[in-house]
Write a protein that holds these residues in place. Structure first.
Motif, short mmCIF file in Angstrom:
data_model
loop_
_atom_site.label_atom_id
_atom_site.label_comp_id
_atom_site.label_asym_id
_atom_site.label_seq_id
_atom_site.Cartn_x
_atom_site.Cartn_y
_atom_site.Cartn_z
N GLY A 92 0.75 -1.43 0.04
CA GLY A 92 -0.12 0.07 -0.12
C GLY A 92 1.03 1.20 -0.03
O GLY A 92 2.17 1.20 0.26
N PHE A 98 -5.80 -7.27 0.67
CA PHE A 98 -6.90 -6.58 0.50
C PHE A 98 -7.80 -6.95 -0.64
O PHE A 98 -7.41 -7.03 -1.80
CB PHE A 98 -6.36 -5.20 0.31
N TYR A 131 -12.00 -7.17 -2.27
CA TYR A 131 -12.92 -6.30 -2.64
C TYR A 131 -14.35 -6.97 -3.19
O TYR A 131 -13.98 -8.26 -3.83
CB TYR A 131 -12.89 -5.09 -3.71
N ILE A 150 -14.10 -2.63 0.10
CA ILE A 150 -12.60 -3.49 0.23
C ILE A 150 -12.52 -3.77 1.66
O ILE A 150 -12.59 -2.80 2.44
CB ILE A 150 -11.67 -2.12 -0.43
N THR A 188 -9.85 -6.08 4.40
CA THR A 188 -8.80 -6.94 4.63
C THR A 188 -9.01 -8.53 4.83
O THR A 188 -10.05 -8.53 5.30
CB THR A 188 -7.63 -6.64 6.08
N ALA A 235 -7.46 -5.81 -4.43
CA ALA A 235 -6.98 -4.37 -4.61
C ALA A 235 -5.65 -4.40 -4.67
O ALA A 235 -4.83 -4.68 -4.06
CB ALA A 235 -7.43 -3.67 -3.33
N PRO A 246 -3.37 -0.84 -2.67
CA PRO A 246 -4.03 -0.54 -1.25
C PRO A 246 -3.81 1.12 -0.89
O PRO A 246 -2.55 1.41 -0.93
CB PRO A 246 -3.64 -1.59 -0.44
N ASN A 257 -3.04 3.42 2.30
CA ASN A 257 -3.03 3.08 3.74
C ASN A 257 -3.68 4.33 4.51
O ASN A 257 -3.58 4.51 5.80
CB ASN A 257 -1.43 3.20 4.09
N LEU A 300 -8.88 2.73 3.50
CA LEU A 300 -9.09 1.54 2.66
C LEU A 300 -10.06 1.46 1.40
O LEU A 300 -9.66 0.64 0.40
CB LEU A 300 -9.25 0.28 3.63
N SER A 304 -8.59 2.30 -1.91
CA SER A 304 -7.65 1.41 -2.70
C SER A 304 -8.32 1.47 -3.97
O SER A 304 -9.57 1.28 -4.36
CB SER A 304 -7.72 0.11 -1.83
N THR A 313 -8.81 -1.05 -7.60
CA THR A 313 -8.74 -2.34 -8.00
C THR A 313 -9.13 -2.41 -9.53
O THR A 313 -9.07 -1.30 -10.20
CB THR A 313 -10.20 -2.94 -7.59
#
Length: 380
Positions: free
Chosen positions: A137, A237, A239, A246, A248, A315, A318, A320, A323, A326, A328
């Motif tokens: 990220g 990450f 989605y 999204i 974790t 993703a 990412p 930071n 989130l 992020s 995709t």
């Protein structure tokens, strides 16, 4: 179309990492070259291939811009110091090749050779750091609503960097980014050595190259395996393809490899080819073709890692900071019309690759040797 273009972008990235054997060999100019003739052989060996690397880098950036423009505007626009240093090092490389032995060079060839070494270090390390952010990220914010804000209170910029370092934070804020950067750097040196063994017909230089290959390979494997293990056990990450939310997911990248068995096979085949190239090159003095299984293996390994970063509802870039910002392949891609049009254009890629193979074989039809360095006027 999104899947197809992520594959093409990943393939270009994998080819770029392989072609950085030019940078790897350049970083060893003063290590492998104990005299001026040996240094000249190394420089002329890589000097006949640097255009391939530079062109692939530009094509990689262009393909990303056309297929996933939001990534281009976010990373290239926000982390511009990181990318500008990379591009500047490649410009310095081009200048160094062309001007080191020109008449009127008041600085002497050694200064330009040092510039080649700098490019050989900076280019691979920072490109590796940039690729590592696909997994770890970066600190950016995406706000598409800014484009429709007509109040004049904010600049109509979709994405912006959340700190003042503009990409340099990727180097020092996360050790694992630097870990991959060093892995790519030592991989480039390994590939550079394999290429010198193949391309330069000089027994003393080949002997020194094989001795150096042992240590460079050991350091590369240490950094690469450390990064690979880290990626496989870290949170990833994911989605939701329906809502776009999204979240974790523990060991997401390991799950990707297990669920996409064909990508796992690419990774294992690539690792096997690289190890095979290293083993034979170190053990057999008559074996000079290690660059080919090593190069193919490198392409397969990097391709599998990049596919793992973007496919299977992952993703690939990412944030930071937030989130949900992020990127995709679904929320950052071009329109369907653009992707479809570019897909037709991509059908010429096999013909371009065929021409590259033809040109490569023509350039390498005769191996570089000491006699050529003394007699040929067209040398770097």
């Amino acid at each position: 179309m999104q899947q197809y273009w992520w594959f093409l972008v990943s393939l270009l990235g994998a080819l770029l990492v392989f072609l950085m054997f030019v940078q790897g060999a350049n970083s060893l100019i003063f290590t492998l070259g104990s005299d001026e003739v040996e240094r000249k052989m190394v420089i002329n060996s890589t000097g006949r291939k640097w255009e391939f690397t530079f062109t692939t880098l530009v094509t990689f950036g262009g393909a990303f811009f056309a297929s996933f423009p939001l990534f281009y505007s976010t990373s290239f626009g926000g982390a511009y110091w990181l990318w500008m240093i990379i591009l500047f090092s490649f410009v310095v490389q081009a200048v160094s090749y062309e001007f080191q032995n020109k008449l009127g060079n008041i600085f002497g060839p050694r200064l330009f050779q040092i510039f080649l070494v700098i490019n050989g270090i900076v280019g691979p390390v920072l490109i590796g750091v940039a690729v590592a952010t696909f997994f770890n990220g970066s600190e950016f914010i995406v706000d598409k609503a800014r484009l429709t804000d007509l109040s004049g209170d904010v600049r109509p910029i979709i994405s912006r960097w959340a700190n003042g370092s503009h990409g340099l934070d990727a180097i020092y804020k996360d050790f694992w980014n630097l870990c991959l950067g060093l892995a790519v750097f030592f991989l480039a040196r390994v590939l550079g050595i394999l290429y010198i063994i193949n391309n330069v017909a000089d027994t003393p230089l080949r002997s020194k190259s094989r001795s150096r290959l042992v240590w460079e390979s050991a350091v590369f494997l240490a950094f690469f395996l450390a990064f690979l293990v880290h990626v496989l056990i870290k949170d990833g990450f994911a989605y939701d393809p329906f809502t776009g939310v999204i979240a974790t997911e523990p060991m997401k990248y390991l799950h990707n490899l297990l669920q996409m068995w064909y990508v796992l096979l690419l990774l294992l085949a690539g690792v096997a080819l690289v190890l095979y190239a290293l083993w034979r090159s170190v053990r057999e003095e008559s074996y000079v073709s290690g660059i080919w299984p090593g190069g193919v293996g490198t392409v397969l390994v990097v391709l599998s890692l990049l596919l793992c970063a973007g496919w299977n509802h992952t993703a690939y870039y990412p944030s930071n900071v937030d989130l949900q910002d992020s990127l995709t392949i679904a929320n950052s891609c071009s329109s369907e019309f653009t992707l479809t049009t570019m897909t037709y254009v991509s059908l010429i890629i096999p013909f371009v690759l065929a021409y590259i193979v033809y040109a490569w074989r023509a350039i390498d039809s005769k191996k570089i040797d000491r006699e050529e360095m003394k007699s040929n006027d067209h040398v770097y």
